[in-house]
Write an enzyme that holds these catalytic residues in place. Structure first.
Site, mmCIF file in Angstrom:
data_model
loop_
_atom_site.group_PDB
_atom_site.id
_atom_site.type_symbol
_atom_site.label_atom_id
_atom_site.label_comp_id
_atom_site.label_asym_id
_atom_site.label_seq_id
_atom_site.Cartn_x
_atom_site.Cartn_y
_atom_site.Cartn_z
ATOM 1 N N LYS A 21 0.838 -1.210 0.000
ATOM 2 C CA LYS A 21 0.000 0.000 0.000
ATOM 3 C C LYS A 21 0.865 1.249 0.000
ATOM 4 C CE LYS A 21 -1.881 1.723 3.976
ATOM 5 N NZ LYS A 21 -1.526 3.150 4.053
ATOM 6 N N ASN A 22 1.856 1.271 0.889
ATOM 7 C CA ASN A 22 2.640 2.499 1.033
ATOM 8 C C ASN A 22 3.632 2.698 -0.102
ATOM 9 O OD1 ASN A 22 1.224 3.057 3.285
ATOM 10 N ND2 ASN A 22 2.878 2.668 4.755
ATOM 11 N N ARG A 90 -4.706 11.000 3.763
ATOM 12 C CA ARG A 90 -3.560 11.896 3.872
ATOM 13 C C ARG A 90 -2.582 11.723 2.700
ATOM 14 N NH1 ARG A 90 -0.293 14.712 7.554
ATOM 15 N NH2 ARG A 90 1.877 14.258 7.158
ATOM 16 N N CYS A 114 -5.448 13.385 12.019
ATOM 17 C CA CYS A 114 -6.187 12.132 11.909
ATOM 18 C C CYS A 114 -6.101 11.456 13.264
ATOM 19 C CB CYS A 114 -5.618 11.256 10.805
ATOM 20 S SG CYS A 114 -4.013 10.608 11.196
ATOM 21 N N ARG A 119 -0.133 15.187 12.514
ATOM 22 C CA ARG A 119 0.504 14.896 11.238
ATOM 23 C C ARG A 119 0.665 16.128 10.340
ATOM 24 N NH1 ARG A 119 -1.580 9.032 9.248
ATOM 25 N NH2 ARG A 119 0.431 8.985 8.239
ATOM 26 N N PRO A 120 1.518 17.066 10.727
ATOM 27 C CA PRO A 120 1.717 18.266 9.906
ATOM 28 C C PRO A 120 2.406 17.959 8.570
ATOM 29 C CG PRO A 120 3.286 18.205 11.721
ATOM 30 C CD PRO A 120 2.374 17.032 11.909
ATOM 31 N N ILE A 121 2.449 18.959 7.684
ATOM 32 C CA ILE A 121 3.116 18.769 6.379
ATOM 33 C C ILE A 121 4.195 19.835 6.192
ATOM 34 C CG2 ILE A 121 1.475 17.447 4.979
ATOM 35 C CD1 ILE A 121 1.164 21.034 4.691
ATOM 36 N N ASP A 122 4.651 20.374 7.336
ATOM 37 C CA ASP A 122 5.650 21.448 7.264
ATOM 38 C C ASP A 122 6.917 21.035 6.512
ATOM 39 O OD1 ASP A 122 5.856 19.719 9.540
ATOM 40 O OD2 ASP A 122 7.360 21.035 10.413
ATOM 41 N N LEU A 123 7.334 19.774 6.669
ATOM 42 C CA LEU A 123 8.582 19.345 6.016
ATOM 43 C C LEU A 123 8.416 19.266 4.497
ATOM 44 C CD1 LEU A 123 9.617 16.592 8.589
ATOM 45 C CD2 LEU A 123 10.526 18.912 8.401
ATOM 46 N N ASP A 302 3.785 1.067 12.114
ATOM 47 C CA ASP A 302 2.609 0.404 11.543
ATOM 48 C C ASP A 302 2.428 -1.038 12.029
ATOM 49 O OD1 ASP A 302 1.927 2.671 10.186
ATOM 50 O OD2 ASP A 302 2.634 1.998 8.226
ATOM 51 N N VAL A 324 7.200 7.510 16.886
ATOM 52 C CA VAL A 324 6.985 8.153 15.581
ATOM 53 C C VAL A 324 5.738 9.045 15.593
ATOM 54 C CG1 VAL A 324 6.624 7.754 13.106
ATOM 55 C CG2 VAL A 324 8.200 6.299 14.383
ATOM 56 N N ARG A 394 -8.962 -0.450 4.170
ATOM 57 C CA ARG A 394 -8.098 0.579 3.569
ATOM 58 C C ARG A 394 -6.771 -0.036 3.132
ATOM 59 N NH1 ARG A 394 -6.280 4.710 7.441
ATOM 60 N NH2 ARG A 394 -4.828 4.854 5.718
HETATM 61 C C1 UD1 Z 1 3.960 7.039 6.132
HETATM 62 C C2 UD1 Z 1 3.088 5.830 5.956
HETATM 63 C C3 UD1 Z 1 2.460 5.413 7.272
HETATM 64 C C4 UD1 Z 1 3.552 5.208 8.334
HETATM 65 C C5 UD1 Z 1 4.468 6.417 8.408
HETATM 66 C C6 UD1 Z 1 5.649 6.212 9.318
HETATM 67 C C7 UD1 Z 1 2.331 6.082 3.677
HETATM 68 C C8 UD1 Z 1 1.210 6.340 2.741
HETATM 69 N N1 UD1 Z 1 2.050 6.141 4.969
HETATM 70 O O1 UD1 Z 1 3.125 8.098 6.571
HETATM 71 O O2 UD1 Z 1 1.753 4.187 7.066
HETATM 72 O O3 UD1 Z 1 2.939 5.025 9.581
HETATM 73 O O4 UD1 Z 1 4.980 6.737 7.093
HETATM 74 O O5 UD1 Z 1 6.377 5.091 8.941
HETATM 75 O O6 UD1 Z 1 3.432 5.779 3.258
HETATM 76 N N2 UD1 Z 1 5.890 14.925 10.280
HETATM 77 C C9 UD1 Z 1 6.088 16.258 10.518
HETATM 78 N N3 UD1 Z 1 6.096 17.120 9.463
HETATM 79 C C10 UD1 Z 1 5.917 16.705 8.172
HETATM 80 C C11 UD1 Z 1 5.722 15.337 7.932
HETATM 81 C C12 UD1 Z 1 5.713 14.453 9.017
HETATM 82 O O7 UD1 Z 1 6.233 16.671 11.660
HETATM 83 O O8 UD1 Z 1 5.938 17.536 7.261
HETATM 84 C C13 UD1 Z 1 5.857 13.975 11.417
HETATM 85 C C14 UD1 Z 1 4.507 13.275 11.552
HETATM 86 O O9 UD1 Z 1 3.573 14.058 12.278
HETATM 87 C C15 UD1 Z 1 4.881 12.013 12.269
HETATM 88 C C16 UD1 Z 1 6.285 11.703 11.730
HETATM 89 O O10 UD1 Z 1 6.758 12.914 11.152
HETATM 90 O O11 UD1 Z 1 4.955 12.218 13.658
HETATM 91 C C17 UD1 Z 1 6.320 10.607 10.691
HETATM 92 O O12 UD1 Z 1 5.507 10.954 9.607
HETATM 93 P P1 UD1 Z 1 5.841 10.517 8.114
HETATM 94 O O13 UD1 Z 1 7.092 9.724 8.076
HETATM 95 O O14 UD1 Z 1 5.748 11.733 7.242
HETATM 96 O O15 UD1 Z 1 4.620 9.579 7.803
HETATM 97 P P2 UD1 Z 1 3.657 9.587 6.550
HETATM 98 O O16 UD1 Z 1 4.444 9.805 5.297
HETATM 99 O O17 UD1 Z 1 2.494 10.463 6.803
#
Ligand code: UD1
Length: 411
Positions: A21-22, A90, A114, A119-123, A302, A324, A394
């Site tokens: 899936k991922n 997401r 969620c 789960r921010p997207i700042d990065l 996961d 995480v 899902r």
């Molecule tokens: C992906 C996986 C999810 C898995 C996760 C961690 C997919 C579709 N989903 O989610 O199944 O649980 O990796 O292995 O591949 N964060 C920030 N800022 C950002 C982005 C992330 O602070 O811009 C934080 C998140 O809040 C979280 C951590 O980083 O605490 C890990 O998130 P991330 O590795 O980005 O996970 P996803 O890509 O959302």
């Protein structure tokens, strides 16, 4: 929707793992980078894939599905993704990098929090800004504009999987060379890089913490098969251990399962790694273990919920620390309803082993929490009902039939 399970069950036989899936979700987003036909094989029949396909079709992309093979073709200008579809999943945010790189402008609604955290997207946004995009946030949307993206060094404060993928995709069409430093190491990143390289991208270092992307003018079509799902494999491995069964898990890359296998072996389960399959033999006595979730190659977040369900019947107390995500213990209250003895403090859970779980009426709060309850339901004696089972569909293809074939009483 609900799933009914009558336990206890001892799982026996063979189960085939589906595509990841991922891996496929970012690959589907990455297919927007080309104007040629992109063919994806062995597409898993799971709801997250359906949502992303609906999203890209709504954006004006032609998608055809025959059996488990997908054909994707961009027919010209791609529209911005709709709020209604983005908010459902997401991973839809992963279309941002490809759209920005290809069309120079994108408007997309913020994904929001969620069940497992904010789960921010700042990065992701920091990466796009470093590539020269102008980023504006307003009215719950993010608008990014760039005449042309320019290669740069991007340092991630945390090795985010999604940010690494989104930035890597955007950088494929940037002018010049980009480096993602402190990049995520997950196998799904490597799979996405392999997919993009077959389309003509120039990416090296995927799977290490520095990824180099030399920008190219355009990406071609490709015919691709994603890697097997290591989390689905891990779930069947732990389910086998929890039910004290014996199962061959087929279509796996054992290398991707090292952290999961290590913790199962530590708990007393027998793991025999073969070429593309793993034999798992559960043992009556499960030893307690200490687990801390970490980015790959550490123990995957996961798999945390499923392991917690397993450790409920260990001989002694286990400790799980979730590092995480900030709020990923939603399954604990449900396991308590099944008689588990678990105490949480912040991001740590202490699981005191008990002889067995008891059946109950519970609800899945997210995908992996749902999988943990399926596992608990197979261990517990009597009939358990797992409500909100849509979360489970899902990410687990054909889970009911796969478990039935292993001897579970599930419908
Ligand atoms: C992906 C996986 C999810 C898995 C996760 C961690 C997919 C579709 N989903 O989610 O199944 O649980 O990796 O292995 O591949 N964060 C920030 N800022 C950002 C982005 C992330 O602070 O811009 C934080 C998140 O809040 C979280 C951590 O980083 O605490 C890990 O998130 P991330 O590795 O980005 O996970 P996803 O890509 O959302």
């Amino acid at each position: 929707m609900a799933i009914k399970i009558t336990g206890p069950t001892i799982l026996r036989g063979e189960v085939e793992v589906s595509s990841s899936k991922n891996a496929i979700l970012p690959i589907l987003a990455g297919s927007l980078l080309s104007n040629d036909e992109v063919i994806i094989n062995k597409v898993p029949d799971i709801n997250d894939v359906d949502v992303i396909l609906e999203l890209i079709m709504d954006m004006g992309v032609k998608v055809e599905k025959k059996d488990n093979k997908l054909s994707i073709k961009c027919l010209g200008k791609i529209n911005n993704p709709s709020y209604e579809l983005v908010r459902q999943i997401r991973a839809s945010f992963l279309v941002m990098g490809p759209l920005l790189a290809k069309q120079g402008i994108v408007k997309i609604s913020l994904p929001g929090g969620c069940a497992i955290g904010t789960r921010p997207i700042d990065l992701h946004l920091k990466g796009f800004a470093a590539l020269g995009a102008d980023i504006q946030l307003s009215g719950g949307n993010v608008v990014a504009k760039a005449g042309e993206l320019i290669g740069n060094h991007i340092y991630l404060d945390f090795p985010s999987v999604g940010a690494t993928e989104n930035i890597m995709m955007a950088a494929t069409l940037a002018q010049g060379t980009s480096y993602i430093e402190n990049a995520a190491l997950e196998p799904e990143i490597v799979d996405l890089a392999n997919f993009l390289n077959l389309m003509g991208a120039k990416i090296t270092g995927a799977g290490s913490n520095v990824i180099k992307i030399e920008g190219v003018k355009e990406l071609k079509g490709v015919n691709y098969t994603p890697i097997p799902d290591r989390i689905e494999a891990g779930t069947y491995m732990v389910a086998t251990a929890a039910t004290r069964g014996e199962v061959i898990i087929k279509n796996v890359i054992p290398e991707h399962l090292k952290a999961i296998s290590a913790k199962l072996i530590e708990s007393g389960t027998i793991i025999d790694e073969q070429d593309k399959q793993i034999l798992v033999k559960g043992r009556n006595v499960v030893k307690p273990v200490y687990i801390k979730t970490l980015p790959y190659p550490g123990f995957p977040t996961d798999m945390q919920a499923q392991f917690m369900a397993y450790l409920c019947s260990a001989k002694g107390s286990s400790v799980i620390t979730e590092s995480v995500f900030e709020n990923r213990f939603m399954h604990v209250p449900e396991l308590l309803r099944m008689g588990a003895e678990i105490k949480t403090e912040g991001r740590t859970a202490i699981i005191k082993g008990i002889p067995t779980l008891t059946s109950a009426n519970v609800k899945a709060t997210d995908l992996r929490a749902g999988a943990a309850l399926v596992l608990a339901g197979m261990v517990a004696e009597g009939e358990s009902i797992i409500n909100n089972s849509h979360h489970i569909y899902r990410g687990y293809e054909n889970i009911i039939n796969k478990l039935k074939n292993l001897g579970a009483h599930i419908e």
